[in-house]
Motif scaffolding. Structure first.
Motif, PDB file in Angstrom:
ATOM      1  N   TRP A 196       0.836  -1.198   0.000  1.00 13.55           N
ATOM      2  CA  TRP A 196       0.000   0.000   0.000  1.00 13.55           C
ATOM      3  C   TRP A 196       0.876   1.255   0.000  1.00 13.55           C
ATOM      4  N   LEU A 197       1.920   1.243   0.821  1.00 11.82           N
ATOM      5  CA  LEU A 197       2.840   2.391   0.881  1.00 11.82           C
ATOM      6  C   LEU A 197       3.595   2.560  -0.435  1.00 11.82           C
ATOM      7  N   ALA A 198       3.995   1.461  -1.053  1.00 11.49           N
ATOM      8  CA  ALA A 198       4.679   1.533  -2.347  1.00 11.49           C
ATOM      9  C   ALA A 198       3.748   2.146  -3.399  1.00 11.49           C
ATOM     10  N   SER A 213      -2.619   3.304 -12.402  1.00 11.80           N
ATOM     11  CA  SER A 213      -2.499   1.887 -12.771  1.00 11.80           C
ATOM     12  C   SER A 213      -2.698   0.927 -11.611  1.00 11.80           C
ATOM     13  N   LEU A 214      -2.354   1.351 -10.428  1.00  8.52           N
ATOM     14  CA  LEU A 214      -2.431   0.459  -9.261  1.00  8.52           C
ATOM     15  C   LEU A 214      -3.642   0.724  -8.365  1.00  8.52           C
ATOM     16  N   ASN A 215      -4.496   1.644  -8.765  1.00 11.57           N
ATOM     17  CA  ASN A 215      -5.620   2.031  -7.906  1.00 11.57           C
ATOM     18  C   ASN A 215      -6.519   0.864  -7.510  1.00 11.57           C
ATOM     19  N   GLU A 216      -6.901   0.029  -8.479  1.00  7.82           N
ATOM     20  CA  GLU A 216      -7.826  -1.071  -8.181  1.00  7.82           C
ATOM     21  C   GLU A 216      -7.203  -2.074  -7.215  1.00  7.82           C
ATOM     22  N   VAL A 217      -5.989  -2.506  -7.496  1.00  4.03           N
ATOM     23  CA  VAL A 217      -5.348  -3.502  -6.631  1.00  4.03           C
ATOM     24  C   VAL A 217      -5.014  -2.898  -5.268  1.00  4.03           C
ATOM     25  N   GLN A 218      -4.638  -1.627  -5.240  1.00  6.35           N
ATOM     26  CA  GLN A 218      -4.368  -0.976  -3.961  1.00  6.35           C
ATOM     27  C   GLN A 218      -5.641  -0.915  -3.122  1.00  6.35           C
ATOM     28  N   ALA A 219      -6.761  -0.614  -3.744  1.00  2.00           N
ATOM     29  CA  ALA A 219      -8.040  -0.554  -3.022  1.00  2.00           C
ATOM     30  C   ALA A 219      -8.419  -1.930  -2.467  1.00  2.00           C
ATOM     31  N   LYS A 220      -8.142  -2.983  -3.212  1.00  7.50           N
ATOM     32  CA  LYS A 220      -8.457  -4.337  -2.731  1.00  7.50           C
ATOM     33  C   LYS A 220      -7.590  -4.699  -1.528  1.00  7.50           C
ATOM     34  N   VAL A 221      -6.318  -4.371  -1.586  1.00  5.94           N
ATOM     35  CA  VAL A 221      -5.409  -4.667  -0.471  1.00  5.94           C
ATOM     36  C   VAL A 221      -5.793  -3.816   0.742  1.00  5.94           C
ATOM     37  N   TYR A 222      -6.135  -2.560   0.518  1.00  2.00           N
ATOM     38  CA  TYR A 222      -6.593  -1.681   1.594  1.00  2.00           C
ATOM     39  C   TYR A 222      -7.814  -2.291   2.279  1.00  2.00           C
ATOM     40  N   SER A 223      -8.754  -2.748   1.475  1.00  2.00           N
ATOM     41  CA  SER A 223      -9.979  -3.345   2.009  1.00  2.00           C
ATOM     42  C   SER A 223      -9.673  -4.601   2.836  1.00  2.00           C
ATOM     43  N   LEU A 224      -8.759  -5.430   2.365  1.00  2.00           N
ATOM     44  CA  LEU A 224      -8.351  -6.620   3.124  1.00  2.00           C
ATOM     45  C   LEU A 224      -7.785  -6.221   4.487  1.00  2.00           C
TER      46      LEU A 224
END
Length: 174
Positions: free
Chosen positions: A76-78, A132-143
């Motif tokens: 997330w920080l990256a 580019s990373l918004n969707e995957v970052q949001a999924k990891v944030y949600s987890l």
């Protein structure tokens, strides 16, 4: 060093050395001035409040390390750092590094994402943009918000830190 290794060999709730994420020892008298009980209490109100506070973020990272699950916050920080990148050459370099470290199957710090998200993210990173990373970052944030965050708030790390700030504030007011 021994204390830190001791934290890793035990369950996270048995770790009580918070010096890793607080200011240096010579600042002990002022560190709790920077970290109030209200501030620590707010971390339990929302995951955003925790992540937006430098001490909260550091405490959460420390907690995740004790659980051997710090790849999500590091990812997330990256992503946060990646979004701030202006140069397309640096963006490409950071995208490749993030992919190799977190996204690729069997990456050293592989995040837990579904196959579709992984493949779509890798596709987006072929021509990276700040989003580019918004969707995957949001999924990891949600987890993290649904799982790790709640364990952190119930952890000995958080509870002890909250108690320490309360004790310090009580002593200060007397």
């Amino acid at each position: 060093m021994k204390t830190r290794l001791g934290c890793l060999s035990n369950k996270s709730d048995s770790c009580s050395d918070f010096s890793e994420f607080l200011p240096p020892a010579q600042e002990r008298s002022t560190r709790y001035l920077k970290l109030s009980t209200d501030e620590v209490t707010r971390w339990a109100d929302s995951f955003d409040a925790l992540l937006s506070n430098k001490y909260g973020l550091a405490a959460f990272r420390t907690f995740l390390k004790t659980e051997f699950s710090d790849e999500n916050i590091e990812f997330w920080l990256a992503c946060e750092d990646y979004k701030k990148t202006k140069s397309s050459a640096k963006m490409m370099s950071k995208a490749n590094k993030i992919c190799k470290e977190f996204i690729d199957v069997h990456a050293p710090r592989e995040v837990n994402i579904d196959h579709r998200t992984r493949e779509e993210t890798k596709q987006r990173l072929l021509e990276p943009t700040p989003n580019s990373l918004n969707e995957v970052q949001a999924k990891v944030y949600s987890l993290m918000e649904k799982d790790s965050y709640h364990r952190f708030i119930r952890s000995k790390i958080y509870q002890d830190l909250l108690n320490r700030t309360q004790i310090y504030c009580q002593r200060k007011s007397v």
